[in-house]
Write a protein that holds these residues in place. Structure first.
Motif, PDB file in Angstrom:
ATOM      1  N   CYS A  41       0.817  -1.206   0.000  1.00 46.33           N
ATOM      2  CA  CYS A  41       0.000   0.000   0.000  1.00 46.33           C
ATOM      3  C   CYS A  41       0.856   1.263   0.000  1.00 46.33           C
ATOM      4  CB  CYS A  41      -0.950   0.011   1.194  1.00 46.33           C
ATOM      5  SG  CYS A  41      -0.139   0.107   2.803  1.00 46.33           S
ATOM      6  N   VAL A  83      -1.157   1.782   9.600  1.00 44.55           N
ATOM      7  CA  VAL A  83      -0.710   0.689   8.733  1.00 44.55           C
ATOM      8  C   VAL A  83       0.221  -0.257   9.488  1.00 44.55           C
ATOM      9  CG1 VAL A  83       0.691   0.119   6.694  1.00 44.55           C
ATOM     10  CG2 VAL A  83      -1.002   1.961   6.570  1.00 44.55           C
ATOM     11  N   ILE A 103      -1.394  -3.169  11.295  1.00 48.88           N
ATOM     12  CA  ILE A 103      -2.194  -4.151  10.547  1.00 48.88           C
ATOM     13  C   ILE A 103      -1.253  -5.119   9.835  1.00 48.88           C
ATOM     14  CG2 ILE A 103      -3.919  -4.444   8.730  1.00 48.88           C
ATOM     15  CD1 ILE A 103      -4.963  -1.656   9.450  1.00 48.88           C
ATOM     16  N   LEU A 142      -0.852  -5.485   5.862  1.00 45.37           N
ATOM     17  CA  LEU A 142      -0.468  -4.324   5.054  1.00 45.37           C
ATOM     18  C   LEU A 142       1.042  -4.118   5.074  1.00 45.37           C
ATOM     19  CD1 LEU A 142      -3.139  -1.589   5.926  1.00 45.37           C
ATOM     20  CD2 LEU A 142      -3.111  -3.170   3.991  1.00 45.37           C
ATOM     21  N   LEU A 179      -3.029  -1.264  -2.952  1.00 52.67           N
ATOM     22  CA  LEU A 179      -3.993  -0.386  -2.288  1.00 52.67           C
ATOM     23  C   LEU A 179      -3.368   0.982  -2.043  1.00 52.67           C
ATOM     24  CD1 LEU A 179      -6.803  -0.345  -0.823  1.00 52.67           C
ATOM     25  CD2 LEU A 179      -5.589  -1.090   1.243  1.00 52.67           C
ATOM     26  N   PHE A 213      -4.151   4.794  -0.124  1.00 52.80           N
ATOM     27  CA  PHE A 213      -4.955   5.677   0.724  1.00 52.80           C
ATOM     28  C   PHE A 213      -4.766   7.091   0.177  1.00 52.80           C
ATOM     29  CE2 PHE A 213      -3.627   2.042   3.287  1.00 52.80           C
ATOM     30  CZ  PHE A 213      -4.858   1.568   3.707  1.00 52.80           C
ATOM     31  N   CYS A 215      -9.740  -1.379   5.715  1.00 58.53           N
ATOM     32  CA  CYS A 215      -8.661  -2.284   5.299  1.00 58.53           C
ATOM     33  C   CYS A 215      -9.143  -3.728   5.231  1.00 58.53           C
ATOM     34  CB  CYS A 215      -7.474  -2.165   6.245  1.00 58.53           C
ATOM     35  SG  CYS A 215      -6.630  -0.576   6.140  1.00 58.53           S
ATOM     36  N   ASN A 216      -9.982  -4.123   6.176  1.00 58.08           N
ATOM     37  CA  ASN A 216     -10.548  -5.473   6.131  1.00 58.08           C
ATOM     38  C   ASN A 216     -11.431  -5.657   4.908  1.00 58.08           C
ATOM     39  OD1 ASN A 216      -9.383  -6.689   8.413  1.00 58.08           O
ATOM     40  ND2 ASN A 216     -10.873  -5.725   9.781  1.00 58.08           N
TER      41      ASN A 216
END
Length: 238
Positions: A5, A22, A25, A28, A51, A53, A111-112
């Motif tokens: 990401c 981030v 998690i 990620l 991904l 953001f 994110c999930n």
């Protein structure tokens, strides 16, 4: 599954906040932090991500404009302080739209959702692969010849017939058909047309030189009308 990401925001504090989220998690991997759309375009071109953001209100090129320039394989979660962009955000095919200040709980939920999307995409790809044929039959002279898809390196089209080059033989299989018919017989997940006269198997590509795919002493040109699709394929593999 690990999702690569990047964060794009012209506010340093916002970038650092999301970066801290981030880190918490496990699925990620942050590969880039960018303060402008221009920096992001250059960075993502060299280091593609799954991904992003993406803030919307940024100078020069805003987030909605950048979204149109990203590869289709890159999914977007918009991060902004302005609710009025929500409809435009979802029109840009965003996975989610987070309003600042962003809490960790909302961030984790988004994110999930992204993880679920990529998981389903992978499951579908694997199911499609299992459903694909392992071989094709082509007519050559007065015979039907079965050719394993795994063995095909590339196909060359010449007027009303094609030459199928395989790893098993230095001599191609010649069949009376046009390139459109040949292209329809080959699964698009494995083969890509790079020129009006050439189709190549993606997994067999080992070397690209000056807009040409190299197979030993054979140089296959990448046609102008096929360059964008080919570049998208290369970007996805990085």
């Amino acid at each position: 599954m690990t999702l690569k990401c990047a964060i794009v925001d012209d506010e340093p504090l916002a970038v650092e906040l999301l970066a801290s989220y981030v880190e918490k998690i496990s699925f990620l991997q942050l590969t880039g932090k960018y303060s402008s759309a221009m920096d992001a375009m250059n960075g993502i071109a060299n280091d593609p991500v799954d991904l992003i953001f993406l803030d919307i209100q940024m100078p020069d090129i805003n987030g909605l404009e950048l979204a149109k320039m990203l590869p289709k394989s890159t999914r977007i979660i918009f991060t902004t302080a302005f609710e009025q962009y929500a409809i435009d955000g979802f029109r840009a095919n965003a996975l989610d739209y987070l309003i600042k200040p962003i809490s960790y709980v909302d961030f984790l939920t988004a994110c999930n959702k992204a993880l679920q999307w990529f998981t389903l995409l992978r499951i579908k790809a694997e199911a499609d692969k299992e459903a694909e044929p392992k071989s094709i039959f082509v007519k050559s002279e007065y015979k039907l010849i079965q050719i394993d898809l795994d063995s095909i390196k590339y196909v060359e089209g010449l007027k009303d017939y094609v030459k199928i080059f395989t790893e098993e033989s230095g001599k191609p299989v010649v069949s009376l058909m046009n390139m459109k018919t040949m292209e329809e017989m080959l699964p698009a997940s494995r083969f890509i047309r790079v020129h009006r006269s050439y189709i190549v198997q993606k997994s067999k590509i080992r070397e690209i030189e000056r807009n040409r795919i190299v197979f030993g002493e054979v140089y296959i040109p990448i046609g102008d009308s096929y360059k964008q699709a080919f570049q998208e394929f290369i970007t996805k593999r990085n």
